[in-house]
Scaffold this active site. Structure first.
Site, PDB file in Angstrom:
ATOM      1  CB  SER A 165     -24.853 -23.182 -33.402  1.00 57.57           C
ATOM      2  OG  SER A 165     -23.728 -23.739 -32.779  1.00 57.57           O
TER       3      SER A 165
ATOM      4  CG  HIS B 255     -28.146 -20.258 -33.901  1.00 57.00           C
ATOM      5  ND1 HIS B 255     -28.088 -20.894 -35.104  1.00 57.00           N
ATOM      6  CD2 HIS B 255     -26.858 -19.962 -33.585  1.00 57.00           C
ATOM      7  CE1 HIS B 255     -26.835 -20.984 -35.505  1.00 57.00           C
ATOM      8  NE2 HIS B 255     -26.074 -20.407 -34.606  1.00 57.00           N
TER       9      HIS B 255
ATOM     10  CD  GLU C 214     -31.148 -21.298 -37.567  1.00 58.57           C
ATOM     11  OE1 GLU C 214     -31.387 -21.995 -38.529  1.00 58.57           O
ATOM     12  OE2 GLU C 214     -30.109 -21.440 -36.893  1.00 58.57           O
TER      13      GLU C 214
ATOM     14  CG  ASN D 189     -24.650 -23.728 -38.137  1.00 59.84           C
ATOM     15  OD1 ASN D 189     -24.271 -22.903 -38.963  1.00 59.84           O
ATOM     16  ND2 ASN D 189     -24.531 -23.527 -36.838  1.00 59.84           N
TER      17      ASN D 189
END
Ligand SMILES: CC(C)(COP(=O)(O)OP(=O)(O)OC[C@H]1O[C@@H](n2cnc3c(N)ncnc32)[C@H](O)[C@@H]1OP(=O)(O)O)[C@@H](O)C(=O)NCCC(=O)NCCSC(=O)C[C@@H](O)CCCCCCCCCCCCC(=O)O
Length: 720
Positions: free
Chosen positions: A412, A433, A445, A483
């Site tokens: 991440s 991800h 992702e 994120n």
């Protein structure tokens, strides 16, 4: 359009509008003309309506809803068919959805191929069926079953539709031939007997008054925030209470009211955004049109922790074999137990039978030997988030796996290139991800590195769909898209708490907005120590030590409440206290804790932070605009190439309310000029927060008036 032909005294009207025969003006006009022509042609005994290219019809052309439309409304076609003395048969293959099913329900009879699916999915785009579906389907399938189909939007398979009374026959073989035969067999029967208009709504012993109230209450709590499901119930209930024509009139009123609502616009946008994300391109060339995916017949997962076990579960439940690797037997057994537990959870929920679960498990090969990965087509590494460790794993994988194997890292935060350079095949290294809990969360992702090949990208994009995820391709940067945008969002939440809000106040603002959970509840669920470790590690790399009284970190505003809570042993739900205290069954019910409020007060006093009343509007604005500003920077840098990609990430990664489209769509509705001005104001007010530095692209777009679909192009990052 609709093609008209005659065979064996049967007029055939074939809907023709690739790819799904949507009911454009030309199709509706062609259908109307065809029916009129057949009615007036003495040589025609019966009519078959069918679709070209494997589908009957997927309903209205959704793009037309924003454009306005001419041509006959489909209930006019239905009224004409109701007066026909020649039988009209819908011959369905593929899908008959929305207006497509409504056309079929106008026909006197409906037959379908075994593979066919029929449904009224309008609710998914914030609408109700507008072409008589709420009035005719309950007459065919009965009130209860029709209501369920219309409210959920879920299609049903041909065999079930036959049992429900929606279809008259399910056939194998050529659907057109079957349609012609069926139509001729009905040529001498009075069509008025088969006309749904002439039948009452089937109540099957239910009392409409008690059923109506119960249905409204159920839908209100199940589809919180969504408008259309309530309208679906109201329309179907009304159809059971009033004569046919009055019900059609009311349905149309509801339909047009919803069509212009913000929710329907957002849901239609989300429908197309989800399809846009499949159109990816790489900065160095290569895109979805030219790159060929490598077949993935077997997969390995390295690391059987919670994440790895969940990923392995996604793989085996999608039908692929999977080797699950751990460094020792003890960790491996733990991982397999966790995987089994999750699998049995789906059995308990009735989503799978015990037998199906056993078949899935037979696809799993738990192992402690890397040699077992020798022949797999793809490996997903899911070890601890530590670059040195990941590089070691990749070095070993590179030596062990066959040269074609694609190596994915479930990270991440880490730069894909820094992992890829540990191998001699950087073109076959890519980031995947997954989001926790990895078995349940739909977002995937996929992150390309500077040397990732188009074939590798095509493979992970296809693999994502195979394991029933929503794959979005993004470039590599700290936090990637999800994120990275979450960082300013949570930072603002914490700053609001420092300034005077309570965690519960912030969370309720977010949940009132429509988010499934507030940020502080999420933090408690994933563990406050997790954020603490990430922050400490980031600081360590920069040679700085974070303490409970750090108000600034490298010149940037910083909230050290996390450090303070960890110091007090409040690690979140697992310790029974974090931002909240937890009580109730299994310690899962969050309660506002006076102790935490005291900790916050003391902390702020010690740091000289003056607390005030922070309003709900301010909380929402600061959190959302800080994150939206980051979204524009992401577009500006080419990490994403379209605003739609960012929105899909928020829909599936964080549960952004679908009826609000996504943060970028939301910004477009607020108006970019207003958004930009607000961000500039916050920048002046909070000069020590990098995330308030206004995006240059946003500034440019705020003057341009360009629609969202053109933002990527305007950023110069579109690669297609
Ligand atoms: C059909 C699917 C199940 C196919 O799924 P699959 O996975 O195979 O493929 P894709 O999803 O990728 O789709 C392929 C391709 O097709 C495009 N597409 C699909 N459906 C539609 C559609 N209905 N309209 C337009 N385009 C569609 C999709 O975008 C893909 O294209 P791309 O270029 O992106 O690759 C699946 O696609 C699916 O589930 N589709 C949605 C089905 C649906 O929701 N149907 C209901 C539509 S709403 C409706 O029917 C309302 C009716 O009740 C009443 C109205 C009837 C007719 C009147 C029409 C008037 C409209 C104007 C109103 C304005 C009037 C005024 O202003 O006065």
């Amino acid at each position: 359009m609709a093609e008209y032909s005659i065979r064996d005294s049967v007029a055939i009207i074939q809907l023709d509008n690739a790819p799904v025969n949507a009911l454009s003006v030309a199709v509706r006009t062609g259908l109307y003309d065809g029916i009129e022509r057949a009615a007036g042609d003495g040589s025609v005994k019966a009519v078959v309506v069918c679709g070209k290219g494997g589908n009957f019809c997927a309903g209205a052309d959704i793009k037309e809803f924003d454009e306005g439309s001419k041509g006959p409304w489909i209930t006019e076609i239905g009224d004409f068919m109701d007066r026909m003395r020649k039988p009209v048969v819908a011959a369905i293959e593929g899908v008959a959805l929305g207006g497509g099913l409504e056309v079929a329900l106008f026909c006197h009879y409906r037959i379908a191929a075994k593979n066919a699916r029929v449904g009224q999915p309008e609710v998914n785009i914030g609408l109700i069926p507008g072409g008589g579906g709420t009035v005719r389907l309950p007459r065919a399938a009965g009130f209860k079953q029709a209501l369920e189909m219309i409210v959920t939007g879920n299609p049903v398979r041909a065999e079930r539709a036959l049992k429900m009374g929606v279809l008259d026959e399910v056939v194998s073989g050529n659907i057109l031939e079957a349609g012609i035969k069926f139509a001729l067999s009905k040529a001498h029967i009075d069509t008025s007997l088969a006309c749904l208009r002439n039948r009452p709504v089937r109540m099957d012993g239910l009392n409409i008054d008690t059923k109506a109230d119960a249905a409204l209450a159920h839908v209100k709590s199940k589809y919180k925030g969504f408008e259309a499901p309530m309208f679906c119930v109201k329309a179907v209930v009304n159809a059971a209470r009033v004569p046919y024509d009055d019900a059609i009139q009311k349905e149309r009123e509801y339909f047009f009211e919803l069509r212009t609502s913000g929710q329907s616009q957002a849901l239609r946008y989300a429908f197309f955004a989800e399809r846009q994300i499949a159109r990816w391109g790489l900065p160095g060339g290569g895109d979805y049109r030219t790159a060929r995916a490598i077949p993935v017949r077997s997969v390995g997962v390295v690391g059987a922790g919670t994440m790895g076990a969940g990923i392995a579960l996604c793989i085996i439940t999608s039908g692929l074999p999977c080797v699950l690797l751990e460094q020792n037997q003890e960790f491996l057994e733990k991982g397999v137990t966790s995987l089994r537990g999750q699998l049995m959870g789906t059995v308990r929920l009735g989503k799978m039978t015990a037998g199906e679960a056993e078949v899935c498990l037979s696809r799993l090969k738990p192992s402690t030997s890397m040699e077992d990965l020798k022949h797999v087509d793809m490996v997903i590494e899911a070890v601890f988030e530590d670059l040195k460790l990941k590089r070691e794993v990749f070095e070993r994988l590179d030596k062990t796996c066959k040269p074609e194997t694609i190596l994915c890292t479930n990270t991440s935060t880490l730069d894909i290139d820094s992992v890829a350079t540990a191998t001699g095949r950087p073109d076959k290294v890519v980031g995947t991800h997954f989001f926790a809990p990895s078995y349940l969360m739909k977002l995937l992702e996929n992150i390309y590195g500077s040397r990732t090949s188009p074939e590798t990208v095509a493979t992970v994009m296809r693999f994502g769909k195979t394991i029933r995820k929503v794959p979005v391709l993004v470039g590599s940067c700290t936090g990637f898209v999800a994120n990275r945008m979450l960082a300013p969002y949570t930072a603002e939440a914490q700053f609001c708490v420092e300034e005077g809000a309570s965690p519960a106040q912030v969370d309720s603002v977010l949940m009132d907005f429509g988010m499934p959970m507030g940020t502080f509840r999420v933090s408690d669920l994933s563990g406050i120590d997790v954020s603490f470790s990430i922050r400490r590690e980031a600081a360590r790399k920069l040679g700085v030590t974070l303490t409970v009284d750090s108000r600034y970190f490298r010149g940037q505003r910083h909230c050290s409440l996390i450090e303070r809570l960890v110091e007090k042993g409040r690690l979140g739900r697992k310790t029974g206290k974090g931002w909240y205290k937890y009580e109730g069954p299994g310690g899962t019910v969050p309660l506002e804790d006076p102790d935490v409020l005291e900790i916050i007060e003391t902390h702020c006093r010690a740091l000289g932070i003056e607390r005030r009343n922070v309003g709900s509007h301010e909380i929402q604005e600061r959190m959302q605009l800080a994150m939206i500003n980051e979204g524009f920077k992401i577009l500006e840098e080419g990490i994403c190439t379209r605003a739609e990609e960012i929105d899909v990430i928020w829909l599936y990664g964080f549960g952004w309310p679908r009826y609000l489209g996504g943060p970028m769509f939301y910004a477009s509705k607020l108006g970019l000029k207003r958004v930009f001005e607000k961000i500039c104001t916050f920048h002046k007010r909070f000069p020590h927060s990098q995330h308030w530095v206004p995006s240059v692209l946003l500034g440019k777009l705020s003057e341009s008036g360009l629609p969202l679909s053109k933002w990527g192009e305007a950023a110069g990052t579109s690669r297609l």
